[in-house]
Design an enzyme around this catalytic site. Structure first.
Site, PDB file in Angstrom:
ATOM      1  N   ARG A  67     133.000  66.251 -10.656  1.00 49.77           N
ATOM      2  CA  ARG A  67     134.254  65.903 -11.335  1.00 49.77           C
ATOM      3  C   ARG A  67     134.415  64.402 -11.514  1.00 49.77           C
ATOM      4  NH1 ARG A  67     139.012  69.476  -8.809  1.00 49.77           N
ATOM      5  NH2 ARG A  67     138.456  68.269  -6.971  1.00 49.77           N
ATOM      6  N   GLU A 104     133.519  67.732   4.183  1.00 53.50           N
ATOM      7  CA  GLU A 104     134.603  68.402   4.902  1.00 53.50           C
ATOM      8  C   GLU A 104     134.136  69.784   5.364  1.00 53.50           C
ATOM      9  OE1 GLU A 104     139.112  70.042   3.962  1.00 53.50           O
ATOM     10  OE2 GLU A 104     138.018  68.960   2.427  1.00 53.50           O
TER      11      GLU A 104
END
Length: 179
Positions: A67, A104
């Site tokens: 992105r 994460e």
């Protein structure tokens, strides 16, 4: 005209449990589909690559896969700068430098072409989300390994409940919105 804050609030939606249970994914596709809002966001991101008089100060804009590409390419055009993609391992065809890091929710390796920058190029790094800071930290190492100067990193969204900003202490970091 809506404020940038309103554009971001309206254009970013939460998708719970994606890509895995417990993760709340920040979906920017509504923002991308809104021409006026997307233009405001690109202008705000590009502003971080200008001096106080509004003059561009960067030679290259880096976009981090995937992105980050969507955001960084139009920022590069707005600044009259080149665009450099930082990609997942194995996606670039020429000689690369690579850097591995923890996410994460996993691990990854990113790469950049060894000849992507000229020595001393001034670089703005753009990404969509700052979470733990691992991706951005790895990207900054790659840019510097190529002999370029990082002027700053700008992200669309900063997740304040994760330690990304702390991990990047000492770096010039801007977030358009912090959640």
């Amino acid at each position: 005209m809506r404020s940038l804050e309103e554009v971001l609030k309206d254009g970013i939606r939460d998708i719970p449990d994606y890509p895995q249970a417990g993760v709340v994914f920040k979906d920017i596709t509504p923002l991308l589909a809104d021409h006026t809002g997307f233009t405001q966001v690109i202008d705000a991101l590009a502003a971080t690559g200008k001096d106080d008089d509004g003059n561009p100060v960067v030679d290259k804009v880096v976009g981090i896969e995937a992105r980050g590409f969507i955001l960084a390419a139009p920022v590069a055009l707005a600044l009259g700068a080149g665009f450099v993609p930082v990609r997942k391992k194995g996606k670039l065809p020429a000689a690369t430098y690579e850097e591995s890091y923890a996410l994460e929710y996993g691990e990854a390796t990113i790469e950049v072409h060894q000849d992507a920058f000229q020595p001393g190029d001034r670089v703005l790094v753009i990404d969509d989300v700052l979470a733990t800071g691992g991706t951005v930290e790895a990207c900054l190492k790659l840019v510097r390994r190529c002999g370029a100067e990082v002027l700053g990193t700008t992200v669309l969204i900063e997740l304040s409940f994760l330690p990304g900003r702390e991990r990047l202490a000492g770096e010039q970091l801007t977030a358009l919105v912090t959640v």
